[in-house]
Scaffold this active site. Sequence first.
Site, PDB file in Angstrom:
ATOM      1  N   ASP A  11      -4.654  -2.795   3.070  1.00  0.00           N
ATOM      2  CA  ASP A  11      -4.600  -2.031   1.822  1.00  0.00           C
ATOM      3  C   ASP A  11      -5.660  -0.937   1.794  1.00  0.00           C
ATOM      4  O   ASP A  11      -5.482   0.076   1.129  1.00  0.00           O
ATOM      5  CB  ASP A  11      -4.739  -2.988   0.649  1.00  0.00           C
ATOM      6  CG  ASP A  11      -3.569  -3.944   0.627  1.00  0.00           C
ATOM      7  OD1 ASP A  11      -2.544  -3.620   0.041  1.00  0.00           O
ATOM      8  OD2 ASP A  11      -3.659  -5.006   1.283  1.00  0.00           O
TER       9      ASP A  11
ATOM     10  N   ALA B 207       0.797  -1.234   0.000  1.00  0.00           N
ATOM     11  CA  ALA B 207       0.000   0.000   0.000  1.00  0.00           C
ATOM     12  C   ALA B 207       0.838   1.297   0.000  1.00  0.00           C
ATOM     13  O   ALA B 207       0.677   2.150  -0.883  1.00  0.00           O
ATOM     14  CB  ALA B 207      -0.929  -0.012   1.210  1.00  0.00           C
TER      15      ALA B 207
HETATM   16  O1  MRU Z   1      -0.558  -7.827  -3.696  1.00  0.00           O
HETATM   17  P1  MRU Z   1       0.318  -6.973  -2.856  1.00  0.00           P
HETATM   18  O2  MRU Z   1       1.657  -7.539  -2.582  1.00  0.00           O
HETATM   19  O3  MRU Z   1       0.334  -5.561  -3.315  1.00  0.00           O
HETATM   20  O4  MRU Z   1      -0.468  -7.017  -1.505  1.00  0.00           O
HETATM   21  C1  MRU Z   1      -0.548  -5.975  -0.689  1.00  0.00           C
HETATM   22  C2  MRU Z   1       0.043  -6.360   0.553  1.00  0.00           C
HETATM   23  O5  MRU Z   1       1.240  -6.350   0.666  1.00  0.00           O
HETATM   24  C3  MRU Z   1      -0.751  -6.822   1.639  1.00  0.00           C
HETATM   25  O6  MRU Z   1      -2.080  -6.936   1.497  1.00  0.00           O
HETATM   26  C4  MRU Z   1      -0.264  -6.275   2.924  1.00  0.00           C
HETATM   27  O7  MRU Z   1      -0.478  -7.210   3.885  1.00  0.00           O
HETATM   28  C5  MRU Z   1      -0.939  -4.991   3.307  1.00  0.00           C
HETATM   29  S1  MRU Z   1       0.085  -3.784   3.786  1.00  0.00           S
HETATM   30  C6  MRU Z   1       0.616  -3.121   2.316  1.00  0.00           C
END
Ligand code: MRU
Length: 350
Positions: free
Chosen positions: A237, A57
């Site tokens: 996210d 995020a």
């Molecule tokens: O698909 P991604 O790697 O972009 O996934 C997002 C994340 O890294 C996670 O959901 C995370 O646990 C949340 S914090 C950015």
Amino acid sequence: MIVNGKHHRTVWLDEENSQKVVKMINQSLLPHLFEIVTYKTYQEVANSIKTMVTRGAGAIGGAGAFGMALGVAQTNSERELRQAAEIMRNTRPTAQNLFYGIDCVLNKVTDLSGEARMTAAFEEAQRVADEDSDNCKKIGEHGSELIRDGMNISTHCNAGWLAFVDWGTALSPIYVAKRQGKKVFVYVDETGPRNQGARLTAWELMNEQIPCKIIDDNATGFLMQRGEIDMVIVGSDRIAANGDVANKIGTYEKAVLAKENGIPFYVAAPTTTVDMNCPTGKDIPIEERNQDEVLYKWGWSDDGRFIRIRTSPENAEALNLAFDVTPAKYVTGIITERGIVKPTELANLF
Ligand code: MRU
């Protein structure tokens, strides 16, 4: 955070031949190769977000802001700039910080022109990146108060410094606790289908000399039942106004299992991840990614090649939902840069 003895952020602004460029760590090659890539246009940055060269995020929030600033430098036309913002926005749908980063830069340059417009864009993008890093550091300080010496903590996906500009969210309290001299052990869900836990979280923790073990995604419940997990901390996210939390697919299951086993389940996220325009989790757009991520795996072969292998029958079809929503009732608390709040108290922070 430190890699090979040098401090790195995941994404940053640099200058080459008197031209501003965006640099980032290529996360698609980690943990096997540590590569830094350079982009000169917003189109290249948009593509890096879409193809997950950078991900997480806060990292895509920073990349979105820097990319938008490059967009400002590329055109004087308001129409073209709006188009650039649309291209940046359409890269990934779920993480709120991406839209936050793009909009901050866009709003800053309205009514400005020429040199002042460009300077304001780059300054604002830098502010967004610095804010993300500062927020994550504060999340670490607040969250570390929850960590007692000797705790076993479970985490899902990667919400460490790679997922943000620096420090991270779910892992930041663990980094701070370690610096305070507390002993912490982390169970790292491998986190299919892209294995961000096994690839990125394990690599980060090992870099910090924090003891950890990668576990199969299906093992968490049993470890909870056996009393081997004291607390869960995950990232997010996007968080809806009612405290429902979108995070990597599989998070919901961990939250339900944590409640069933009487284990506190914390979500660590800066307030820039909260979307007050989403009343509940049902309003959060959930990304559906290419089925090949489920049908194939990428990895390092014994003879030193980065290869893709098929792990499913020829012609099999897959469904690849990247995120799920954990209802607020399963969340013990949300660790923000402004303190730890109950999901129902989130609105008080704004
Ligand atoms: O698909 P991604 O790697 O972009 O996934 C997002 C994340 O890294 C996670 O959901 C995370 O646990 C949340 S914090 C950015």
